[in-house]
Design an enzyme around this catalytic site. Structure first.
Site, PDB file in Angstrom:
ATOM      1  CB  SER A 174      -1.614  -6.662 -15.560  1.00  0.00           C
ATOM      2  OG  SER A 174      -1.015  -5.450 -15.950  1.00  0.00           O
TER       3      SER A 174
ATOM      4  CB  CYS B 252      -2.566  -6.037  -1.412  1.00  0.00           C
ATOM      5  SG  CYS B 252      -3.325  -7.023  -0.136  1.00  0.00           S
TER       6      CYS B 252
ATOM      7  CB  SER C  81      -6.453   8.647  -6.154  1.00  0.00           C
ATOM      8  OG  SER C  81      -5.909   8.517  -7.456  1.00  0.00           O
TER       9      SER C  81
ATOM     10  CD  GLU D 104      -1.419  -2.150  -8.378  1.00  0.00           C
ATOM     11  OE1 GLU D 104      -1.153  -1.800  -7.208  1.00  0.00           O
ATOM     12  OE2 GLU D 104      -2.029  -3.189  -8.653  1.00  0.00           O
TER      13      GLU D 104
ATOM     14  CG  PHE E 154      -6.884  -6.629  -5.230  1.00  0.00           C
ATOM     15  CD1 PHE E 154      -6.533  -7.153  -3.987  1.00  0.00           C
ATOM     16  CD2 PHE E 154      -6.814  -5.249  -5.406  1.00  0.00           C
ATOM     17  CE1 PHE E 154      -6.129  -6.319  -2.943  1.00  0.00           C
ATOM     18  CE2 PHE E 154      -6.413  -4.411  -4.363  1.00  0.00           C
ATOM     19  CZ  PHE E 154      -6.067  -4.957  -3.130  1.00  0.00           C
ATOM     20  N   GLY E 155     -10.647  -6.783  -5.690  1.00  0.00           N
ATOM     21  CA  GLY E 155     -11.663  -5.738  -5.793  1.00  0.00           C
ATOM     22  C   GLY E 155     -11.501  -4.683  -4.722  1.00  0.00           C
ATOM     23  CG  LEU E 156      -8.829  -1.039  -2.945  1.00  0.00           C
ATOM     24  CD1 LEU E 156      -9.352  -1.252  -1.526  1.00  0.00           C
ATOM     25  CD2 LEU E 156      -7.318  -0.773  -2.898  1.00  0.00           C
TER      26      LEU E 156
ATOM     27  CG  PHE F 125      -2.734  12.511  -0.527  1.00  0.00           C
ATOM     28  CD1 PHE F 125      -3.317  11.375   0.033  1.00  0.00           C
ATOM     29  CD2 PHE F 125      -1.349  12.653  -0.429  1.00  0.00           C
ATOM     30  CE1 PHE F 125      -2.530  10.416   0.654  1.00  0.00           C
ATOM     31  CE2 PHE F 125      -0.573  11.688   0.182  1.00  0.00           C
ATOM     32  CZ  PHE F 125      -1.154  10.565   0.736  1.00  0.00           C
TER      33      PHE F 125
END
Lengths: 250, 392
Positions: B95, B247, B142, B372, B133-135, B392
């Site tokens: 990771s 990404c 989700s 992920e 990585f800030g998402l 979705f």
């Protein structure tokens, strides 16, 4: 310094071995191959010498079928500069035949040092290094565990049973390298990519006459299972008796 | 004894010499440097920071990015093999490398200016800077398009506000790629990426405590409170949700390979144990129930290897689709979860000890199953691909 390292491609010693149908060679199916362990130390010694002593060139030389080029490229990916493949259908058991091919390649090329592993991990003869030195009329120190080079002379240590010998010699010289002298580095990923662009020349090996042949190859007998002679302090006298009288180890 | 891998169908013959050399280097590195310490790191809940220089020296960060930025310039199959071998050791270590390469270096490479690439990529490749990585946000996992982190443009630059969660490497990162909305809060098209040095005023990271999985990996919450950034902090070529999803495709690709590594580790441990553990006067490997377990593991690992090698060849050819990555991530991680659980069971009571590896992998893989893109989300991505209808 200009250094040559002679490499042998051998079956990976972590594998399980079987004798081939001819009864005198290894069954090669399913075996993995790699650089002989002691040769890895020799490559590391060469790379470190040039890293410490300024620019030089490390040439790796391997004899055998085309697959030897993969072993040469491993050394190139560790940092060696160029490879020479001496092509032969197989590596003969006769060390002198190999030494003659290597001496023909190495003579007159201006190498300051020619390095070998102490012994190949497959045949275990330990002959080719000293024989090559003899053919080239160069001083040879075998199984060295430490090396210093200064002002055109070298000093090497040899580990003996319970003692250490320090040997000095003039360059050029042939050295065979023992383990523990310098742990071989892993090829870096950039090194692996760079190795693809480094030159590997291939030419036929000028092998000498082959006078030795292997007639038979046998694996050691399967070891019998252990025996429990008893438990606790009561078992000690019987164990001692068996070790003395049967196993004859004390 | 050195790890020999699992190769029942001679897949090695489908790999190039360099690909095998890369795999063997990483495998040897993991044997030598990671395996002796990983059990303790896991139990103590510590990421083995001391391994970063060694990982960098071998070139494992962003290894599939070009040499001109200090990277190794490997193809994607070789990159995948690195992930496989690292995760054979531990999912947390894989990771770390996935985030550094796929989620930090990749967006700077793909969406950054030439100046940003020249400044950041060599430092990240050398491990001198650590990235995160800030998402994901507390309420948007989700559904990242719903994020509420904002970036307001000012005369001098940008001001960021928001909270990010489940951020791998968060506490040790020196630089963070943060995704934020530059327009209306409903406008997912206004999502842009920003390079944020973590010592910027208003930026704070906090360890997430109490993890029972990925214990040898840092996971953090990031708070952004009026974080002032210069104009050139924005990744100029980023635009919309598509950019961070690109990404994620990189990282998911690596995970597909990594999961095989974890499964191979568990299979290898199970085989060794089955052959040596004696019960009822014979090795447990001589019992039908354990043989079925091992046969299932070997079959599923072999199938995953084929899917994933072809996925890599497609990526190298430039024709891989994100949906193909979803299939491999979904299949392989689920497969690895099954292998880890069955291996742990085969190991009996010993299987719960940190001295063995299967239970560590089993617990780790629950995170990998979830991050992920959860297993379920990948099902829906495939469902949408098959039917043309989004569920979705």
């Amino acid at each position: 310094m200009k250094i040559a390292v002679c490499l042998k491609r051998v079956p990976d010693t972590d594998m399980r071995f079987a004798v081939a149908a001819d009864g005198k060679s290894l069954d090669l199916s399913g075996l993995k191959f790699d650089m002989s362990d002691f040769d890895g130390y020799a490559v590391e010694v060469a790379l470190r010498l040039n890293e410490q002593q300024g620019p030089g060139e490390v040439t790796v030389v391997g004899l055998g079928p085309d697959a030897v080029q993969e072993t040469l490229r491993k050394a190139l990916s560790m940092g060696a500069d160029r490879g020479v493949h001496l092509a032969a259908a197989e590596v003969p058991f006769d060390g002198l035949a190999i030494a003659q091919a290597l001496a023909a390649e190495l003579a007159g090329q201006g190498y300051d040092l020619i390095l070998f592993g102490r012994v190949a991990t497959d045949t275990g003869n330990g002959m080719v290094g000293p024989m090559t030195a003899e053919l080239l009329q160069l001083p040879c120190v075998t199984a060295i565990s430490h090396l210093d080079i200064k002002d055109g002379r070298g000093t090497a240590h040899r580990e003996l049973e319970g003692a250490r010998e320090t040997v000095s010699f003039p360059l050029p010289a042939v050295l065979t390298i023992d383990e523990g002298i310098a742990r071989p580095r892993l090829p870096s990923l950039k090194g692996i990519m760079a190795a693809k662009k480094k030159p590997v020349e291939s030419r036929p090996a000028a092998l000498g006459p082959i006078r030795l042949t292997v007639d038979k190859l046998e694996l050691p007998p399967e070891r019998a299972g252990g025996r429990i002679v008893g438990e606790g302090p009561d078992a000690v006298p019987e164990l001692v008796r068996l070790l003395r009288e049967e196993a004859k180890v004390i | 004894m050195a790890f020999a891998g699992v190769d029942f169908y001679q897949l090695d013959t489908l790999l190039s010499e360099e690909e095998r050399a890369v795999r063997d280097t990483v495998r040897a590195w993991v044997d030598e440097h990671l395996m002796p310490i990983i059990g303790d790191c896991y139990v103590e809940g510590k990421f083995p920071k001391q391994l970063i220089p060694g990982l960098a020296e071998l070139g494992m960060f962003g290894a599939n990015l070009p040499e001109e930025y200090g990277c190794a310039g490997l193809n994607n199959v070789a990159y995948g093999l690195i992930m496989q071998e690292l995760e054979r050791g531990d999912s947390g270590i894989r990771s770390f490398a996935s985030v550094q390469g796929g989620l930090v270096m990749y967006p700077i490479y793909a969406f950054g200016s030439e100046e940003q690439k020249k400044h950041w990529l060599p430092r990240l490749a050398a491990g001198k800077e650590i990235g995160c990585f800030g998402l994901t946000e507390p309420d948007f996992g989700s559904n990242p398009g719903g994020m509420i982190t904002t970036a307001k443009e000012t005369k001098e630059g940008w001001i960021l506000n928001g909270t990010k969660m489940w951020i791998t490497n968060g506490s040790q990162a020196t630089v963070s790629v943060i995704w934020a909305k530059t327009g209306e809060i409903k406008d997912a098209k206004s999502i842009r990426g920003f390079i944020v040095p973590t010592n910027t005023k208003g930026y704070a990271a906090k360890d997430q405590k109490g993890k029972l999985s990925l214990r040898a990996s840092d996971t953090s919450e990031i708070h952004l409170e009026d974080v002032h950034l210069p104009k050139d902090a924005i990744l100029p070529k980023s635009g919309g949700l598509k950019s961070p999803l690109m990404c994620l495709t990189q990282a998911r690709y690596g995970i597909s390979w990594g999961a095989i590594g974890a499964a191979m580790a568990c299979y290898d441990e199970a085989v060794t144990y089955a052959k040596t553990r004696v019960m009822f006067d014979k090795p447990i490997g001589a019992t039908q129930i354990q043989q079925v377990r091992l046969a299932d593991m070997l079959t599923e690992i072999t199938k995953a290897q084929f899917i994933t090698l072809q996925l890599g060849r497609l990526k190298d050819a430039g024709t891989m689709t994100p949906q193909q990555v979803s299939l491999a991530k979904r299949n392989n991680v689920s497969m690895a979860c099954d292998c880890a659980r069955e291996a742990r069971r085969l190991l009996g009571a010993n299987g719960i000890l940190a001295e063995y590896h299967s239970m560590r992998h089993m617990a780790n893989l629950e995170s990998v199953y979830t991050y992920e893109g959860t297993h379920d989300m990948h099902s829906l991505i495939l469902g949408q691909e098959i039917t043309g209808l989004a569920a979705f």
